[in-house]
Design an enzyme around this catalytic site. Structure first.
Site, PDB file in Angstrom:
ATOM      1  N   ASP A  37      37.584 -16.681 -21.162  1.00  0.00           N
ATOM      2  CA  ASP A  37      38.267 -16.697 -22.446  1.00  0.00           C
ATOM      3  C   ASP A  37      38.118 -18.037 -23.152  1.00  0.00           C
ATOM      4  OD1 ASP A  37      39.186 -14.121 -22.338  1.00  0.00           O
ATOM      5  OD2 ASP A  37      41.217 -14.627 -21.701  1.00  0.00           O
ATOM      6  N   LYS A  58      38.393 -14.858 -27.365  1.00  0.00           N
ATOM      7  CA  LYS A  58      39.002 -14.227 -28.532  1.00  0.00           C
ATOM      8  C   LYS A  58      40.101 -15.153 -29.021  1.00  0.00           C
ATOM      9  CE  LYS A  58      40.241 -10.323 -26.618  1.00  0.00           C
ATOM     10  NZ  LYS A  58      39.748 -10.520 -25.251  1.00  0.00           N
ATOM     11  N   MET A 168      51.742 -16.321 -28.679  1.00  0.00           N
ATOM     12  CA  MET A 168      50.892 -16.420 -29.876  1.00  0.00           C
ATOM     13  C   MET A 168      51.781 -16.479 -31.118  1.00  0.00           C
ATOM     14  SD  MET A 168      48.045 -13.661 -28.552  1.00  0.00           S
ATOM     15  CE  MET A 168      49.250 -12.669 -27.639  1.00  0.00           C
TER      16      MET A 168
END
Length: 238
Positions: A37, A58, A168
């Protein structure tokens, strides 16, 4: 037909290389290929110098690899390599898209194993010395994210719990605070924000719900927001 390799979905933990599990580190040292990642650090990748490295990161708002392509890459790698590691930030089973990758691998008849990692909420609680639960104050915790699938509402209902942890949460944190205020939560409800948890550039902010509603300054890494009475400063805590 050549035997298919085995795929390991490995949790890298919150960021610091020494917070990966012993099993995860051992698998990295043995891996033939590692698909990693965007949040995986160079220090973590130093544990698998012998492996072929494939970035499949991502990141919100940035160019990224579509999940369907990652699924395809995992299947293809299992056809070429004996030991495949899919290295994910945090824990694979919490906001890690593990279900989609497991389905793709299972459909292709590929053996898969999941190796858990320290999820960022737990690491952030440790970094700030703020337990997410507290006797007589908080006995329930909910982890949530504002990111949704295309067919889901943009603002799903917030969990009803003592302590809320938003993954997030950088750009969405203010909207979360506004919704909690509209629901009747106290303006001075304690909030702790952690950016780049466990890394050298970690940043910790202590504020209130009304402060959060005014927004956060743009950061330079992943942001986790913890809200609730359990986040109040202790006497003598700096």
């Amino acid at each position: 037909m050549a035997a298919l390799g085995k795929v390991y979905l490995v949790g890298a933990g919150p960021g610091a290389a020494d917070l990966i599990t012993v099993r995860g580190a051992r698998l990295l040292e043995q891996a033939d290929v590692v698909l990693y990642d965007a949040l995986v650090t160079p220090e973590m990748l130093a544990l698998c110098r012998q492996a072929e490295l494939i970035s499949v990161g991502k990141r919100s708002g940035q160019r990224s690899t579509a999940q369907t392509i990652i699924n395809q890459q995992l299947v293809e790698c299992a056809g070429k390599f004996r030991q495949v590691v899919r290295l994910k930030g945090g824990d694979p089973m919490l906001f890690g898209r593990a279900d989609e990758e497991l389905r793709a691998l299972e459909a292709a008849g590929i053996e898969v194993e999941v190796v858990p990692g320290i999820t960022t909420a737990v690491a952030a609680a440790a970094a700030t010395l703020q337990p997410l639960t507290k006797r007589g104050v908080a006995r329930s915790v909910a982890f949530f994210t504002s990111s949704t699938a295309p067919d889901q509402p943009d603002h799903p209902a917030l969990p009803e719990t003592d302590t809320l942890v938003q993954y997030m949460g950088g750009r969405e944190a203010a909207a979360t605070a506004e919704r909690l205020l509209a629901e009747g939560r106290r303006p001075d409800l304690p909030v702790v924000v952690v950016e780049n948890c466990s890394r050298a550039d970690e940043r910790i902010l202590r504020l209130t719900l009304s402060d959060l509603a005014r927004g956060l300054e743009p950061g330079h890494g992943p942001v986790l927001v913890m809200l609730g009475e359990a986040l109040a400063r202790r006497e003598h805590q700096t």
